[in-house]
Design a protein around this motif. Structure first.
Motif, PDB file in Angstrom:
ATOM      1  N   LEU A  20       9.910  24.717  15.679  1.00  0.00           N
ATOM      2  CA  LEU A  20      10.700  24.087  16.740  1.00  0.00           C
ATOM      3  C   LEU A  20      10.773  22.576  16.558  1.00  0.00           C
ATOM      4  CD1 LEU A  20       9.588  26.094  19.911  1.00  0.00           C
ATOM      5  CD2 LEU A  20      11.835  26.117  18.809  1.00  0.00           C
ATOM      6  N   VAL A  21       9.661  21.961  16.181  1.00  0.00           N
ATOM      7  CA  VAL A  21       9.671  20.520  15.954  1.00  0.00           C
ATOM      8  C   VAL A  21      10.633  20.176  14.829  1.00  0.00           C
ATOM      9  CG1 VAL A  21       8.286  18.558  15.141  1.00  0.00           C
ATOM     10  CG2 VAL A  21       7.369  20.093  16.883  1.00  0.00           C
ATOM     11  N   GLN A  22      10.587  20.940  13.731  1.00  0.00           N
ATOM     12  CA  GLN A  22      11.469  20.673  12.597  1.00  0.00           C
ATOM     13  C   GLN A  22      12.930  20.909  12.983  1.00  0.00           C
ATOM     14  OE1 GLN A  22      10.748  19.347   9.779  1.00  0.00           O
ATOM     15  NE2 GLN A  22      12.635  19.673   8.620  1.00  0.00           N
ATOM     16  N   ALA A  23      13.191  21.916  13.792  1.00  0.00           N
ATOM     17  CA  ALA A  23      14.563  22.257  14.153  1.00  0.00           C
ATOM     18  C   ALA A  23      15.170  21.280  15.147  1.00  0.00           C
ATOM     19  CB  ALA A  23      14.602  23.665  14.720  1.00  0.00           C
ATOM     20  N   LEU A  24      14.363  20.706  16.014  1.00  0.00           N
ATOM     21  CA  LEU A  24      14.875  19.894  17.112  1.00  0.00           C
ATOM     22  C   LEU A  24      14.722  18.392  16.903  1.00  0.00           C
ATOM     23  CD1 LEU A  24      13.519  21.990  20.129  1.00  0.00           C
ATOM     24  CD2 LEU A  24      15.809  22.072  19.107  1.00  0.00           C
TER      25      LEU A  24
ATOM     26  N   ALA B  27      12.080   8.988  16.112  1.00  0.00           N
ATOM     27  CA  ALA B  27      12.892  10.077  15.581  1.00  0.00           C
ATOM     28  C   ALA B  27      14.163  10.198  16.407  1.00  0.00           C
ATOM     29  CB  ALA B  27      12.096  11.385  15.614  1.00  0.00           C
ATOM     30  N   THR B  28      15.019  11.133  16.006  1.00  0.00           N
ATOM     31  CA  THR B  28      16.232  11.447  16.750  1.00  0.00           C
ATOM     32  C   THR B  28      16.284  12.951  17.009  1.00  0.00           C
ATOM     33  OG1 THR B  28      17.472  11.623  14.675  1.00  0.00           O
ATOM     34  CG2 THR B  28      17.545   9.509  15.820  1.00  0.00           C
ATOM     35  N   ALA B  29      17.021  13.330  18.056  1.00  0.00           N
ATOM     36  CA  ALA B  29      17.169  14.742  18.382  1.00  0.00           C
ATOM     37  C   ALA B  29      18.244  15.375  17.506  1.00  0.00           C
ATOM     38  CB  ALA B  29      17.532  14.896  19.856  1.00  0.00           C
ATOM     39  N   ARG B  30      18.115  16.672  17.260  1.00  0.00           N
ATOM     40  CA  ARG B  30      19.101  17.420  16.475  1.00  0.00           C
ATOM     41  C   ARG B  30      18.926  18.904  16.769  1.00  0.00           C
ATOM     42  NH1 ARG B  30      16.795  17.359  10.273  1.00  0.00           N
ATOM     43  NH2 ARG B  30      14.841  18.448  10.643  1.00  0.00           N
ATOM     44  N   LEU B  31      19.714  19.723  16.114  1.00  0.00           N
ATOM     45  CA  LEU B  31      19.567  21.168  16.257  1.00  0.00           C
ATOM     46  C   LEU B  31      19.873  21.834  14.922  1.00  0.00           C
ATOM     47  CD1 LEU B  31      19.032  23.682  17.932  1.00  0.00           C
ATOM     48  CD2 LEU B  31      21.460  23.703  18.562  1.00  0.00           C
ATOM     49  N   LEU B  32      18.829  22.362  14.291  1.00  0.00           N
ATOM     50  CA  LEU B  32      18.991  23.161  13.077  1.00  0.00           C
ATOM     51  C   LEU B  32      18.905  24.631  13.452  1.00  0.00           C
ATOM     52  CD1 LEU B  32      16.724  21.280  10.498  1.00  0.00           C
ATOM     53  CD2 LEU B  32      19.170  20.994  10.886  1.00  0.00           C
ATOM     54  N   THR B  33      19.621  25.485  12.736  1.00  0.00           N
ATOM     55  CA  THR B  33      19.576  26.928  13.012  1.00  0.00           C
ATOM     56  C   THR B  33      19.151  27.687  11.748  1.00  0.00           C
ATOM     57  OG1 THR B  33      21.962  26.970  12.598  1.00  0.00           O
ATOM     58  CG2 THR B  33      21.231  26.839  14.909  1.00  0.00           C
TER      59      THR B  33
END
Length: 462
Positions: free
Chosen positions: A453-457, A61-67
């Motif tokens: 948190l897993v889905q967001a990050l 996977a890759t890291a990201r940030l959803l809000t």
């Protein structure tokens, strides 16, 4: 009014001393440290070029940030947290099973929708996925099946890396007029989420209705729902859990009618026989139906019917021209040709896979480990009251699934990507929090927060 049949479990969990409560927090601390440490270790490996296959090891996977995108998931979690624990105590059992299933569908869908439409159909339409192998079948599935092993190296990675079952299922949907990835996603999410119902049915049959009711909210609001939508391994999860549930219904006392027992046994055997034709990595999952037999101690005719039915699917595939050992050999050949996961560090993923398992099952399962370990130990020794043996029952089911996953891990067959591969195993561990005294909402909230948190990050191709 709650039915009173098969309420073998005590209505209140056994009280624990202050020291025991402190001890039960130790696994949660280990859970958090393991996940943190493994991701830190993986970052070092990736930066130094020793883990080039994955951007965010141990996940593919890759890291990201959803809000704001996770607001639908947060709202769904709040609704389930508010309603389901109450209804789990009050609703009639058949309705509760359906509600748990519906809640699991809603939770998985709410998580996926944070990625828009791509959250549902993206994983199914990746270049190496099964859907890209459908053109090779055309209108001749039997011809394709007969030549599957000879032509395997020509197919997309997931097609040649698995038995022909998943690709044939997607072809069947297309042949039935359910064209496109949308229908495939709907089937995968529905089947994968149905595991919440199937596992609850199994727990009721083997450990009593009260523990099954306690388990339903944790089965519905699981962190692993991030990967229910829409990896095909979620479909394998659904098949495996219903096979085990039907086996439990056929085998566990009180004995059902002969006709019902036969139908359940035959269907269980058919589904169990189909598992090796969905994924080669599902063989260790047979530890879970074996645990059912240990707990239920069924009459020998039931076992005979199940075993006989288990031969039907293998016989059909063999007669159609697919010899399972040849399929294993073809997959191994593809593995050697591409390098597969052999390029990943055995030692790192030996440990890292269990950190991913921790993400799949959440902190509530880790918190219950000491309670279930005691129950399993006492159950083996027969040194607990009969009413409390129900705890040993759920401990044995969860432990059997853990043994299956650990077998794959030790063999080095799952170096990475276990966030999807281990779905059929991890789901059984979600029954562990049923040993908590109800209502347990704070642990249910911790499970939901883990999934969000897993889905967001993390952005996963699955």
């Amino acid at each position: 009014m709650i039915p009173t049949t098969r309420l073998d479990a005590p209505k209140v969990a056994r009280p624990t001393s202050g020291n025991a409560r402190l001890t039960e927090w130790v696994p949660v601390t280990v859970w958090a440290l393991l996940i943190t440490g493994v991701f830190a270790w993986g970052e070092v490996l990736h930066r130094t070029g020793r883990s080039p296959q994955d951007d965010l090891p141990p996940l593919h996977a890759t890291a990201r940030l959803l809000t704001w995108q996770v607001l639908p998931a947060a709202g769904t979690a709040v609704l389930i947290l508010t309603v389901l624990p109450v209804l789990a105590r009050r609703l009639r059992w058949p309705l509760l099973v359906l509600l748990g299933w519906a809640a699991a569908v809603a939770w998985a869908s709410a998580l996926a929708i944070s990625d828009g439409a791509a959250g549902f159909i993206g994983p199914i339409t990746q270049p190496g996925e099964y859907s890209n192998g459908l053109a090779s079948i055309g209108d001749h599935p039997l011809r394709w099946l007969a030549t599957f092993t000879q032509k395997a190296q020509q197919y997309p990675i997931h097609v040649k890396g698995h038995p022909p079952g998943p690709t044939l299922i997607l072809w069947g949907l297309d042949a039935a007029g359910l064209h496109g990835p949308g229908w495939a996603a709907a089937v995968v999410i529905t089947a994968g989420s149905s595991a919440a119902a199937a596992i609850a049915v199994t727990v009721k049959a083997l450990a009593g209705e009260e523990l099954a009711r306690r388990a339903v909210p944790f089965l519905a609001l699981a962190p692993l729902a991030v990967w229910i939508a829409t990896t095909m391994d979620a479909l394998f999860l659904g098949v495996g859990t219903w096979a085990t549930a039907l086996l439990a219904l056929a085998a566990a006392p009180p004995a059902p009618s002969r006709r019902r027992a036969t139908v359940c046994a035959v269907t269980a055997g058919l589904l169990l026989g189909a598992l090796p034709y969905l994924s080669y990595g599902l063989l260790p999952l047979f530890a879970t139906p074996l645990a059912v037999l240990v707990l239920a101690r069924p009459r020998w005719p039931v076992v005979a019917v199940v075993l006989a039915a288990m031969t039907i699917v293998p016989a059909m595939f063999t007669l159609a021209g697919f010899w399972w050992p040849d399929g294993v050999a073809a997959t191994h050949q593809a593995y050697l040709a591409t390098g597969g996961s052999s390029r990943r560090s055995y030692l790192y993923f030996l440990i890292g896979d269990f950190a991913v398992l921790g993400l799949l099952v959440g902190p509530a399962v880790a918190h219950t480990v000491p309670t279930l370990a005691r129950s399993l130990r006492h159950g083996i020794r027969r040194s607990m009251p009969q009413a409390e043996c129900a705890y040993a029952g759920i401990a044995l089911l969860a432990s059997a699934a853990l043994v299956g996953a650990a077998t794959l891990d030790l063999a080095g067959l799952t170096r990475g990507e276990v966030e999807r591969i281990w779905l059929p195993y991890a789901a059984w561990m979600l029954i562990a929090p049923a040993a908590h005294m109800p209502p347990g909402r704070r642990w249910l909230a911790a499970q939901a927060m883990t999934g969000i948190l897993v889905q967001a990050l993390i952005h996963s191709p699955w």
